[in-house]
Design a protein around this motif. Structure first.
Motif, PDB file in Angstrom:
ATOM      1  N   ILE A  87     -14.841  -1.706  -0.935  1.00  0.00           N
ATOM      2  CA  ILE A  87     -13.441  -2.070  -0.735  1.00  0.00           C
ATOM      3  C   ILE A  87     -13.287  -3.555  -0.997  1.00  0.00           C
ATOM      4  O   ILE A  87     -14.261  -4.305  -0.897  1.00  0.00           O
ATOM      5  CB  ILE A  87     -12.981  -1.705   0.705  1.00  0.00           C
ATOM      6  CG1 ILE A  87     -11.454  -1.798   0.858  1.00  0.00           C
ATOM      7  CG2 ILE A  87     -13.701  -2.554   1.742  1.00  0.00           C
ATOM      8  CD1 ILE A  87     -10.936  -1.210   2.162  1.00  0.00           C
ATOM      9  N   SER A  88     -12.091  -3.972  -1.361  1.00  0.00           N
ATOM     10  CA  SER A  88     -11.878  -5.382  -1.664  1.00  0.00           C
ATOM     11  C   SER A  88     -10.551  -5.853  -1.079  1.00  0.00           C
ATOM     12  O   SER A  88      -9.727  -5.046  -0.633  1.00  0.00           O
ATOM     13  CB  SER A  88     -11.877  -5.607  -3.172  1.00  0.00           C
ATOM     14  OG  SER A  88     -10.814  -4.883  -3.780  1.00  0.00           O
ATOM     15  N   ILE A  89     -10.360  -7.162  -1.095  1.00  0.00           N
ATOM     16  CA  ILE A  89      -9.098  -7.738  -0.632  1.00  0.00           C
ATOM     17  C   ILE A  89      -8.838  -9.032  -1.374  1.00  0.00           C
ATOM     18  O   ILE A  89      -9.752  -9.840  -1.592  1.00  0.00           O
ATOM     19  CB  ILE A  89      -9.111  -7.948   0.901  1.00  0.00           C
ATOM     20  CG1 ILE A  89      -7.705  -8.342   1.389  1.00  0.00           C
ATOM     21  CG2 ILE A  89     -10.150  -8.973   1.322  1.00  0.00           C
ATOM     22  CD1 ILE A  89      -7.554  -8.250   2.902  1.00  0.00           C
ATOM     23  N   SER A  90      -7.598  -9.212  -1.779  1.00  0.00           N
ATOM     24  CA  SER A  90      -7.178 -10.450  -2.410  1.00  0.00           C
ATOM     25  C   SER A  90      -6.826 -11.469  -1.330  1.00  0.00           C
ATOM     26  O   SER A  90      -6.420 -11.104  -0.223  1.00  0.00           O
ATOM     27  CB  SER A  90      -5.955 -10.171  -3.279  1.00  0.00           C
ATOM     28  OG  SER A  90      -5.294 -11.360  -3.614  1.00  0.00           O
ATOM     29  N   SER A  91      -6.952 -12.733  -1.670  1.00  0.00           N
ATOM     30  CA  SER A  91      -6.660 -13.784  -0.686  1.00  0.00           C
ATOM     31  C   SER A  91      -5.184 -13.863  -0.309  1.00  0.00           C
ATOM     32  O   SER A  91      -4.824 -14.536   0.652  1.00  0.00           O
ATOM     33  CB  SER A  91      -7.133 -15.138  -1.208  1.00  0.00           C
ATOM     34  OG  SER A  91      -6.461 -15.454  -2.412  1.00  0.00           O
ATOM     35  N   ILE A  92      -4.328 -13.170  -1.052  1.00  0.00           N
ATOM     36  CA  ILE A  92      -2.896 -13.201  -0.707  1.00  0.00           C
ATOM     37  C   ILE A  92      -2.558 -12.139   0.338  1.00  0.00           C
ATOM     38  O   ILE A  92      -1.426 -12.067   0.810  1.00  0.00           O
ATOM     39  CB  ILE A  92      -2.005 -13.021  -1.959  1.00  0.00           C
ATOM     40  CG1 ILE A  92      -2.246 -11.659  -2.609  1.00  0.00           C
ATOM     41  CG2 ILE A  92      -2.235 -14.148  -2.934  1.00  0.00           C
ATOM     42  CD1 ILE A  92      -1.267 -11.362  -3.740  1.00  0.00           C
ATOM     43  N   ASP A 126      -3.841  -9.944   4.018  1.00  0.00           N
ATOM     44  CA  ASP A 126      -4.673 -10.094   5.207  1.00  0.00           C
ATOM     45  C   ASP A 126      -5.292  -8.765   5.651  1.00  0.00           C
ATOM     46  O   ASP A 126      -6.102  -8.745   6.579  1.00  0.00           O
ATOM     47  CB  ASP A 126      -3.907 -10.738   6.362  1.00  0.00           C
ATOM     48  CG  ASP A 126      -2.623  -9.975   6.698  1.00  0.00           C
ATOM     49  OD1 ASP A 126      -1.760 -10.551   7.380  1.00  0.00           O
ATOM     50  OD2 ASP A 126      -2.495  -8.813   6.273  1.00  0.00           O
ATOM     51  N   LYS A 127      -4.942  -7.699   4.950  1.00  0.00           N
ATOM     52  CA  LYS A 127      -5.494  -6.395   5.316  1.00  0.00           C
ATOM     53  C   LYS A 127      -5.456  -5.466   4.119  1.00  0.00           C
ATOM     54  O   LYS A 127      -4.487  -5.470   3.339  1.00  0.00           O
ATOM     55  CB  LYS A 127      -4.667  -5.804   6.471  1.00  0.00           C
ATOM     56  CG  LYS A 127      -5.083  -4.414   6.929  1.00  0.00           C
ATOM     57  CD  LYS A 127      -4.160  -3.920   8.037  1.00  0.00           C
ATOM     58  CE  LYS A 127      -4.447  -2.486   8.424  1.00  0.00           C
ATOM     59  NZ  LYS A 127      -3.522  -2.008   9.491  1.00  0.00           N
ATOM     60  N   ASN A 128      -6.511  -4.674   3.982  1.00  0.00           N
ATOM     61  CA  ASN A 128      -6.517  -3.618   2.976  1.00  0.00           C
ATOM     62  C   ASN A 128      -7.243  -2.422   3.569  1.00  0.00           C
ATOM     63  O   ASN A 128      -8.311  -2.568   4.146  1.00  0.00           O
ATOM     64  CB  ASN A 128      -7.198  -4.075   1.684  1.00  0.00           C
ATOM     65  CG  ASN A 128      -7.067  -3.050   0.581  1.00  0.00           C
ATOM     66  OD1 ASN A 128      -6.121  -2.262   0.569  1.00  0.00           O
ATOM     67  ND2 ASN A 128      -8.001  -3.044  -0.350  1.00  0.00           N
ATOM     68  N   GLU A 129      -6.629  -1.267   3.416  1.00  0.00           N
ATOM     69  CA  GLU A 129      -7.157  -0.069   4.058  1.00  0.00           C
ATOM     70  C   GLU A 129      -7.429   1.010   3.016  1.00  0.00           C
ATOM     71  O   GLU A 129      -6.644   1.225   2.091  1.00  0.00           O
ATOM     72  CB  GLU A 129      -6.123   0.440   5.074  1.00  0.00           C
ATOM     73  CG  GLU A 129      -6.585   1.528   5.987  1.00  0.00           C
ATOM     74  CD  GLU A 129      -5.559   1.817   7.079  1.00  0.00           C
ATOM     75  OE1 GLU A 129      -4.573   1.075   7.196  1.00  0.00           O
ATOM     76  OE2 GLU A 129      -5.758   2.797   7.814  1.00  0.00           O
ATOM     77  N   ASP A 130      -8.563   1.701   3.177  1.00  0.00           N
ATOM     78  CA  ASP A 130      -8.903   2.808   2.294  1.00  0.00           C
ATOM     79  C   ASP A 130      -9.638   3.859   3.122  1.00  0.00           C
ATOM     80  O   ASP A 130     -10.843   3.746   3.359  1.00  0.00           O
ATOM     81  CB  ASP A 130      -9.774   2.319   1.138  1.00  0.00           C
ATOM     82  CG  ASP A 130     -10.094   3.423   0.148  1.00  0.00           C
ATOM     83  OD1 ASP A 130     -10.849   3.171  -0.807  1.00  0.00           O
ATOM     84  OD2 ASP A 130      -9.602   4.566   0.320  1.00  0.00           O
ATOM     85  N   GLY A 131      -8.876   4.825   3.581  1.00  0.00           N
ATOM     86  CA  GLY A 131      -9.492   5.877   4.406  1.00  0.00           C
ATOM     87  C   GLY A 131     -10.033   5.310   5.699  1.00  0.00           C
ATOM     88  O   GLY A 131      -9.321   4.651   6.459  1.00  0.00           O
ATOM     89  N   ARG A 132     -11.330   5.538   5.926  1.00  0.00           N
ATOM     90  CA  ARG A 132     -11.949   5.053   7.174  1.00  0.00           C
ATOM     91  C   ARG A 132     -12.300   3.566   7.136  1.00  0.00           C
ATOM     92  O   ARG A 132     -12.724   3.003   8.140  1.00  0.00           O
ATOM     93  CB  ARG A 132     -13.227   5.850   7.437  1.00  0.00           C
ATOM     94  CG  ARG A 132     -13.003   7.337   7.672  1.00  0.00           C
ATOM     95  CD  ARG A 132     -14.305   8.053   8.057  1.00  0.00           C
ATOM     96  NE  ARG A 132     -15.312   7.997   7.002  1.00  0.00           N
ATOM     97  CZ  ARG A 132     -16.460   7.339   7.100  1.00  0.00           C
ATOM     98  NH1 ARG A 132     -16.755   6.679   8.204  1.00  0.00           N
ATOM     99  NH2 ARG A 132     -17.316   7.364   6.098  1.00  0.00           N
ATOM    100  N   PHE A 133     -12.114   2.954   5.992  1.00  0.00           N
ATOM    101  CA  PHE A 133     -12.541   1.560   5.802  1.00  0.00           C
ATOM    102  C   PHE A 133     -11.331   0.634   5.726  1.00  0.00           C
ATOM    103  O   PHE A 133     -10.388   0.881   4.984  1.00  0.00           O
ATOM    104  CB  PHE A 133     -13.362   1.429   4.521  1.00  0.00           C
ATOM    105  CG  PHE A 133     -14.582   2.305   4.494  1.00  0.00           C
ATOM    106  CD1 PHE A 133     -14.527   3.588   3.971  1.00  0.00           C
ATOM    107  CD2 PHE A 133     -15.784   1.867   5.017  1.00  0.00           C
ATOM    108  CE1 PHE A 133     -15.643   4.412   3.955  1.00  0.00           C
ATOM    109  CE2 PHE A 133     -16.916   2.682   5.018  1.00  0.00           C
ATOM    110  CZ  PHE A 133     -16.834   3.953   4.483  1.00  0.00           C
ATOM    111  N   THR A 134     -11.385  -0.433   6.521  1.00  0.00           N
ATOM    112  CA  THR A 134     -10.322  -1.447   6.500  1.00  0.00           C
ATOM    113  C   THR A 134     -10.981  -2.816   6.444  1.00  0.00           C
ATOM    114  O   THR A 134     -11.921  -3.083   7.208  1.00  0.00           O
ATOM    115  CB  THR A 134      -9.438  -1.369   7.750  1.00  0.00           C
ATOM    116  OG1 THR A 134      -8.881  -0.049   7.854  1.00  0.00           O
ATOM    117  CG2 THR A 134      -8.286  -2.377   7.672  1.00  0.00           C
ATOM    118  N   VAL A 135     -10.494  -3.653   5.556  1.00  0.00           N
ATOM    119  CA  VAL A 135     -10.994  -5.026   5.497  1.00  0.00           C
ATOM    120  C   VAL A 135      -9.866  -5.950   5.952  1.00  0.00           C
ATOM    121  O   VAL A 135      -8.717  -5.790   5.552  1.00  0.00           O
ATOM    122  CB  VAL A 135     -11.520  -5.387   4.093  1.00  0.00           C
ATOM    123  CG1 VAL A 135     -10.482  -5.167   3.020  1.00  0.00           C
ATOM    124  CG2 VAL A 135     -12.032  -6.817   4.060  1.00  0.00           C
TER     125      VAL A 135
END
Lengths: 111, 115
Positions: A48-53, A55-64
């Protein structure tokens, strides 16, 4: 000077509970962050990934989650499953595309 | 066919040997990378090739010599290595260096032991 740090070399969690893996960085030029998962005898695979713009990204059971002011990101896995047992690497990217990896955290999910 | 294939998976060599690691990607990517993973250390970037041109050499000793004959193949030639070079060598590819999300697609690695 290590620019990306995963201060916990290992984490053990009961099946069904939440796993929280942490990552800290020092370079404010990083603008994209990724988590990779690695099983023994295999190469890392993107999770999973997240851009600096964001503060949260969610994909199923995984959240960053990304806290830019604290230069900290975390990966939440809920509910944790035994198949999630692996080494998790955090990586940070500059806009030139250069990846810098952390040391990795070994997650063990107990049945 | 897996996306990124590395051979051999395991290699044992003496310090005076010459050997090569091979990486092949079937993803149509234009950027390829060599990383080194030593025990209890982060992944260390060694070399980057973008459109067959070497764009980065991360202060790697000359006993490691990369070769990229085309966008699908990457080699790491090894010569007079030291025991401390024993590590897992990972090849990776991405659509283009500096573009997109930066996600890397890794091979399974070549475990190198230098005696």
């Amino acid at each position: 000077d290590q620019q990306v740090k995963q201060n916990s070399p290992s984490l053990s969690v009961q099946e069904g509970r939440i796993s929280i893996l942490n990552c800290d960085y020092t370079n404010s030029m990083f603008d994209y962050f990724l988590w990779y998962k690695k099983y023994p005898a295999e190469g890392p695979t993107f999770l999973i990934s997240i851009s600096s713009i964001k503060d949260k990204n969610e994909d199923g059971r995984f959240t960053v989650f990304l806290n830019k002011s604290a230069k900290h990101l975390s990966l939440h896995i809920v509910p944790s499953q035994p198949g999630d047992s692996a080494v998790y690497f955090c990586a940070a990217l500059t806009n030139a595309g250069k990846s810098t990896f952390g040391d990795g955290t070994t997650l063990t999910v107990k049945p | 066919e897996t996306g990124v294939t590395q051979t051999p998976r395991h290699l044992v060599m003496g310090m005076t040997n010459k050997k090569s690691l091979k990486c092949e990607q079937h993803l149509g990517h234009n950027a390829m990378y060599w990383y080194k993973q030593s025990a209890k250390k982060p992944l260390e970037l060694m070399f980057v090739y973008n459109f067959k041109e070497q764009t980065e050499n991360n202060s790697v000793p000359s006993r490691f010599s990369p070769e990229c004959p085309n966008s699908s193949h990457l080699f790491l030639h090894l010569h007079t290595l030291q025991p401390e070079d024993s590590a897992l060598y990972l090849c990776a590819s991405s659509p283009d260096r500096g573009q997109g999300t930066g996600e890397l697609f890794f091979g399974e690695g070549s475990r190198l032991t230098v005696l």
